[in-house]
Design a protein around this motif. Structure first.
Motif, PDB file in Angstrom:
ATOM      1  N   ILE A 160     -17.843  18.641  29.318  1.00 37.98           N
ATOM      2  CA  ILE A 160     -18.421  19.291  30.497  1.00 37.98           C
ATOM      3  C   ILE A 160     -19.908  18.959  30.568  1.00 37.98           C
ATOM      4  N   VAL A 161     -20.325  18.430  31.693  1.00 32.15           N
ATOM      5  CA  VAL A 161     -21.738  18.113  31.920  1.00 32.15           C
ATOM      6  C   VAL A 161     -22.356  19.249  32.725  1.00 32.15           C
ATOM      7  N   LEU A 162     -23.344  19.889  32.143  1.00 40.05           N
ATOM      8  CA  LEU A 162     -23.997  21.022  32.792  1.00 40.05           C
ATOM      9  C   LEU A 162     -25.472  20.708  33.051  1.00 40.05           C
ATOM     10  N   PRO A 163     -25.992  21.145  34.182  1.00 45.73           N
ATOM     11  CA  PRO A 163     -27.428  20.967  34.448  1.00 45.73           C
ATOM     12  C   PRO A 163     -28.234  21.991  33.649  1.00 45.73           C
ATOM     13  N   SER A 164     -29.532  21.869  33.691  1.00 36.52           N
ATOM     14  CA  SER A 164     -30.388  22.882  33.088  1.00 36.52           C
ATOM     15  C   SER A 164     -30.289  24.167  33.909  1.00 36.52           C
ATOM     16  N   PRO A 165     -30.578  25.318  33.309  1.00 35.24           N
ATOM     17  CA  PRO A 165     -30.568  26.564  34.080  1.00 35.24           C
ATOM     18  C   PRO A 165     -31.484  26.505  35.306  1.00 35.24           C
ATOM     19  N   LYS A 166     -32.608  25.815  35.187  1.00 32.95           N
ATOM     20  CA  LYS A 166     -33.540  25.701  36.312  1.00 32.95           C
ATOM     21  C   LYS A 166     -32.915  24.889  37.453  1.00 32.95           C
ATOM     22  N   PHE A 167     -32.284  23.779  37.120  1.00 26.56           N
ATOM     23  CA  PHE A 167     -31.621  22.948  38.134  1.00 26.56           C
ATOM     24  C   PHE A 167     -30.466  23.709  38.770  1.00 26.56           C
ATOM     25  N   GLN A 168     -29.713  24.414  37.935  1.00 26.31           N
ATOM     26  CA  GLN A 168     -28.598  25.220  38.453  1.00 26.31           C
ATOM     27  C   GLN A 168     -29.098  26.249  39.469  1.00 26.31           C
ATOM     28  N   GLU A 169     -30.178  26.908  39.142  1.00 27.34           N
ATOM     29  CA  GLU A 169     -30.732  27.952  40.008  1.00 27.34           C
ATOM     30  C   GLU A 169     -31.322  27.371  41.297  1.00 27.34           C
ATOM     31  N   GLU A 170     -32.153  26.349  41.160  1.00 26.14           N
ATOM     32  CA  GLU A 170     -32.930  25.848  42.302  1.00 26.14           C
ATOM     33  C   GLU A 170     -32.145  24.895  43.205  1.00 26.14           C
ATOM     34  N   VAL A 171     -31.108  24.265  42.664  1.00 25.09           N
ATOM     35  CA  VAL A 171     -30.357  23.282  43.454  1.00 25.09           C
ATOM     36  C   VAL A 171     -28.954  23.795  43.778  1.00 25.09           C
ATOM     37  N   ILE A 172     -28.137  24.016  42.767  1.00 21.35           N
ATOM     38  CA  ILE A 172     -26.717  24.309  43.007  1.00 21.35           C
ATOM     39  C   ILE A 172     -26.521  25.727  43.541  1.00 21.35           C
ATOM     40  N   HIS A 173     -27.036  26.708  42.829  1.00 21.49           N
ATOM     41  CA  HIS A 173     -26.892  28.100  43.275  1.00 21.49           C
ATOM     42  C   HIS A 173     -27.593  28.312  44.624  1.00 21.49           C
TER      43      HIS A 173
END
Length: 257
Positions: A160-173
């Motif tokens: 599983i490839v996961l982004p950083s929490p910051k990328f997850q928050e600012e881009v995906i979420h």
């Protein structure tokens, strides 16, 4: 073909409302019916104003468990005759929410089949994705932080490839929850800002050799067509498709006495 079943499908919607409608539409789309009478009977219950945001609960921003309101909708569906149920929200399948809902079903005399969207999506990965492949997930922060998909798929041999929490928050979420341009705020109009963030997210996954993407939030299912056109070489596991097909499969099984 006349469907030889009297099972009624229950859709627990409102999370978000457009996603519940999309699940309902896809059950109709995937059904092998040539006239009205051959379609499944469906009870669709959606009380969006009553259900606390699932991600906020998982992030401890509220102490109110949305399971209570979800269970209320479940009871309405079951009391209306539904025996095969699906919740049109990935985040609601986090154990902290999903398990109390399952326990609450035990109060009903007749058996009720609550289909688990996450488990069904993982089965689809096993069937369609080569082992040791890299999988990316587009999801809410609730799914991301609870490792809802990653833990289950890693156990089955996928990377599983996961982004950083910051990328997850600012881009995906942010694609889902931004109050100005997010999908929840503009479910019928796909804003340019969402598309820009989507391509940014996909660049991250492509740069990490991901060839399969799970749409781990039902809002992202509304982007399926865009993804299919822009990234034809990426296998997209759409959890609304998966749940719709699972509901049809379970509702088509013979009724036992």
């Amino acid at each position: 073909m006349i469907l030889n079943t009297n099972k009624i499908i229950g859709i627990i919607g409102g999370m978000g409302p457009e996603a519940g409608i999309e699940l309902h539409r896809r059950v109709i789309h995937f059904s092998e019916a040539s006239r009205d009478q051959e379609h499944f009977s469906i009870v669709h219950v959606g009380f969006p104003s009553k259900v606390v945001d699932r991600t906020q609960y998982l992030e401890h921003k509220t102490i109110i468990n949305p399971a209570q309101a979800i269970l209320e909708m479940v009871h309405i569906a079951v009391n209306s005759g539904a025996t095969v149920l699906g919740i049109a929200c990935n985040t609601a399948h986090a154990p902290q929410i999903f398990e109390p809902v399952k326990m609450g079903l035990s109060t009903h005399e007749k058996p009720v089949n609550l289909v688990n969207m996450v488990e069904e999506a993982c089965v689809s990965c096993i069937q369609e994705v080569p082992l040791n492949s890299k999988i990316g997930i587009l999801s809410s922060n609730g799914v991301f932080k609870s490792e809802l998909y990653s833990a289950m798929l890693q156990h089955r041999g996928f990377e599983i490839v996961l982004p950083s929490p910051k990328f997850q928050e600012e881009v995906i979420h942010n694609m889902i929850y931004n109050s100005v341009f997010g999908i929840k705020s503009n479910s019928t109009i796909l804003r340019t800002e969402v598309l820009e963030l989507l391509h940014k997210a996909m660049r991250f996954y492509l740069n990490n050799d991901v060839q399969t993407i799970i749409l781990g939030c039902t809002e992202f299912s509304l982007l399926k067509e865009v993804l299919s056109i822009a990234y034809p070489n990426i296998l997209v596991i759409d959890t609304i498709d998966v749940l719709a097909k699972a509901l049809i499969r379970e509702a088509s099984k013979p009724v036992t006495a």
